[in-house]
Each structure stands twice: as structure tokens, then as C-alpha cells.
Design a protein around this motif. Structure first.
Motif, PDB file in Angstrom:
ATOM      1  N   UNK A  10      35.914  52.970  48.423  1.00 52.65           N
ATOM      2  CA  UNK A  10      36.354  51.795  49.167  1.00 52.65           C
ATOM      3  C   UNK A  10      37.757  51.407  48.724  1.00 52.65           C
ATOM      4  N   UNK A  11      38.093  50.139  48.906  1.00 52.72           N
ATOM      5  CA  UNK A  11      39.414  49.662  48.537  1.00 52.72           C
ATOM      6  C   UNK A  11      39.482  49.434  47.031  1.00 52.72           C
ATOM      7  N   UNK A  12      40.532  49.960  46.420  1.00 52.91           N
ATOM      8  CA  UNK A  12      40.759  49.742  44.999  1.00 52.91           C
ATOM      9  C   UNK A  12      42.094  49.032  44.819  1.00 52.91           C
ATOM     10  N   UNK A  13      42.134  48.120  43.860  1.00 53.87           N
ATOM     11  CA  UNK A  13      43.306  47.307  43.597  1.00 53.87           C
ATOM     12  C   UNK A  13      43.847  47.629  42.218  1.00 53.87           C
ATOM     13  N   UNK A  14      45.179  47.592  42.078  1.00 55.85           N
ATOM     14  CA  UNK A  14      45.805  47.890  40.799  1.00 55.85           C
ATOM     15  C   UNK A  14      46.035  46.608  40.018  1.00 55.85           C
ATOM     16  N   UNK A  15      45.650  46.610  38.754  1.00 56.11           N
ATOM     17  CA  UNK A  15      45.913  45.487  37.859  1.00 56.11           C
ATOM     18  C   UNK A  15      47.390  45.523  37.492  1.00 56.11           C
ATOM     19  N   UNK A  16      48.083  44.387  37.599  1.00 60.81           N
ATOM     20  CA  UNK A  16      49.514  44.372  37.319  1.00 60.81           C
ATOM     21  C   UNK A  16      49.808  44.410  35.825  1.00 60.81           C
ATOM     22  N   UNK A  17      48.815  44.128  34.994  1.00 59.84           N
ATOM     23  CA  UNK A  17      49.049  44.119  33.552  1.00 59.84           C
ATOM     24  C   UNK A  17      48.833  45.507  32.938  1.00 59.84           C
ATOM     25  N   UNK A  18      47.675  46.102  33.174  1.00 54.84           N
ATOM     26  CA  UNK A  18      47.374  47.400  32.562  1.00 54.84           C
ATOM     27  C   UNK A  18      47.714  48.579  33.476  1.00 54.84           C
ATOM     28  N   UNK A  19      47.822  48.348  34.781  1.00 49.52           N
ATOM     29  CA  UNK A  19      48.197  49.402  35.711  1.00 49.52           C
ATOM     30  C   UNK A  19      47.055  50.267  36.189  1.00 49.52           C
ATOM     31  N   UNK A  20      45.825  49.984  35.784  1.00 50.34           N
ATOM     32  CA  UNK A  20      44.670  50.767  36.210  1.00 50.34           C
ATOM     33  C   UNK A  20      44.168  50.281  37.560  1.00 50.34           C
ATOM     34  N   UNK A  22      40.968  49.453  40.017  1.00 52.27           N
ATOM     35  CA  UNK A  22      39.558  49.058  39.991  1.00 52.27           C
ATOM     36  C   UNK A  22      39.133  48.687  41.414  1.00 52.27           C
ATOM     37  N   UNK A  23      37.834  48.778  41.719  1.00 52.54           N
ATOM     38  CA  UNK A  23      37.387  48.325  43.034  1.00 52.54           C
ATOM     39  C   UNK A  23      37.752  46.856  43.255  1.00 52.54           C
ATOM     40  N   UNK A  24      38.201  46.538  44.444  1.00 49.04           N
ATOM     41  CA  UNK A  24      38.660  45.188  44.767  1.00 49.04           C
ATOM     42  C   UNK A  24      37.458  44.288  45.043  1.00 49.04           C
ATOM     43  N   UNK A  25      36.711  43.980  43.976  1.00 50.03           N
ATOM     44  CA  UNK A  25      35.543  43.111  44.076  1.00 50.03           C
ATOM     45  C   UNK A  25      35.612  42.061  42.982  1.00 50.03           C
ATOM     46  N   UNK A  26      34.739  41.071  43.081  1.00 52.13           N
ATOM     47  CA  UNK A  26      34.709  40.020  42.063  1.00 52.13           C
ATOM     48  C   UNK A  26      34.059  40.494  40.765  1.00 52.13           C
ATOM     49  N   UNK A  27      33.558  41.710  40.747  1.00 55.13           N
ATOM     50  CA  UNK A  27      33.026  42.281  39.518  1.00 55.13           C
ATOM     51  C   UNK A  27      34.166  42.633  38.552  1.00 55.13           C
ATOM     52  N   UNK A  28      35.321  43.002  39.096  1.00 60.69           N
ATOM     53  CA  UNK A  28      36.451  43.434  38.279  1.00 60.69           C
ATOM     54  C   UNK A  28      37.616  42.448  38.277  1.00 60.69           C
ATOM     55  N   UNK A  29      37.727  41.579  39.288  1.00 56.96           N
ATOM     56  CA  UNK A  29      38.819  40.617  39.394  1.00 56.96           C
ATOM     57  C   UNK A  29      38.253  39.226  39.633  1.00 56.96           C
ATOM     58  N   UNK A  30      38.910  38.200  39.069  1.00 54.94           N
ATOM     59  CA  UNK A  30      38.533  36.827  39.361  1.00 54.94           C
ATOM     60  C   UNK A  30      39.056  36.447  40.736  1.00 54.94           C
ATOM     61  N   UNK A  31      38.363  35.545  41.408  1.00 53.50           N
ATOM     62  CA  UNK A  31      38.826  35.042  42.686  1.00 53.50           C
ATOM     63  C   UNK A  31      39.818  33.904  42.488  1.00 53.50           C
ATOM     64  N   UNK A  32      40.693  33.700  43.463  1.00 52.66           N
ATOM     65  CA  UNK A  32      41.684  32.629  43.371  1.00 52.66           C
ATOM     66  C   UNK A  32      41.166  31.335  43.987  1.00 52.66           C
ATOM     67  N   UNK A  33      40.060  31.390  44.697  1.00 55.73           N
ATOM     68  CA  UNK A  33      39.534  30.207  45.367  1.00 55.73           C
ATOM     69  C   UNK A  33      40.029  30.070  46.792  1.00 55.73           C
ATOM     70  N   UNK A  34      40.828  31.019  47.238  1.00 58.04           N
ATOM     71  CA  UNK A  34      41.339  31.007  48.600  1.00 58.04           C
ATOM     72  C   UNK A  34      40.713  32.143  49.387  1.00 58.04           C
TER      73      UNK A  34
END
Length: 70
Positions: A10-20, A22-34
Motif C-alpha cells: 500500500x502507501x508508504x510514507x518516509x519519516x523526515x528524521x530517520x529517512x525510513x 513505513x506504511x502510512x497508518x496510525x500504527x507508525x505515525x501520529x495523527x495531526x488531528x486534521x
């Protein structure tokens, strides 16, 4: 600007800090509330591990209560 790629998972998003990536889900990234116009949730640019390291260093201090009993 966030970098997203399409993979067989599926869709994967790159972390701007580590560069890896990860799947673009709330399991790997926090939500912004928007919410985006298409109804999906917006996600932070940092993965959860990097977010904790950068923005929540005080959590370790707060959980360490051994100094109270010295």
C-alpha cells in the motif's frame, strides 16, 4: 513536502528524521488531528519512534521517580 511511495503493501510514507519508509497508518505515525479532503487522516512527518525522541524527552524524566526516595 512528504514523500510517499506505492508498494505492494500500500502507501508508504518516509519519516523526515530517520529517512525510513513505513506504511502510512496510525500504527507508525501520529495523527495531526486534521482530515484531508478525501476523508483520510493527516499524519505527522516523523515516525512514532523519532517523534518520541525529538519531542518527548521529558517522558523519561517524569517516569523516573527514584530521586524522590533518596
Amino acid at each position: 513536502m512528504t514523500k510517499c511511495i506505492q508498494t505492494e503493501l500500500g502507501t508508504e510514507k518516509q519519516c523526515i528524521h530517520c529517512g525510513d519508509y513505513y506504511p502510512a497508518t496510525k500504527e507508525f505515525f501520529y495523527g495531526t488531528g486534521r482530515i484531508k479532503k478525501d476523508g483520510t487522516h493527516r499524519l505527522e512527518a516523523n515516525c512514532k519512534d523519532c517523534y518520541k525522541q525529538r519531542f518527548k524527552p521529558w517522558v523519561k524524566k517524569c517516569n523516573n521517580v527514584s530521586y524522590r526516595y533518596a
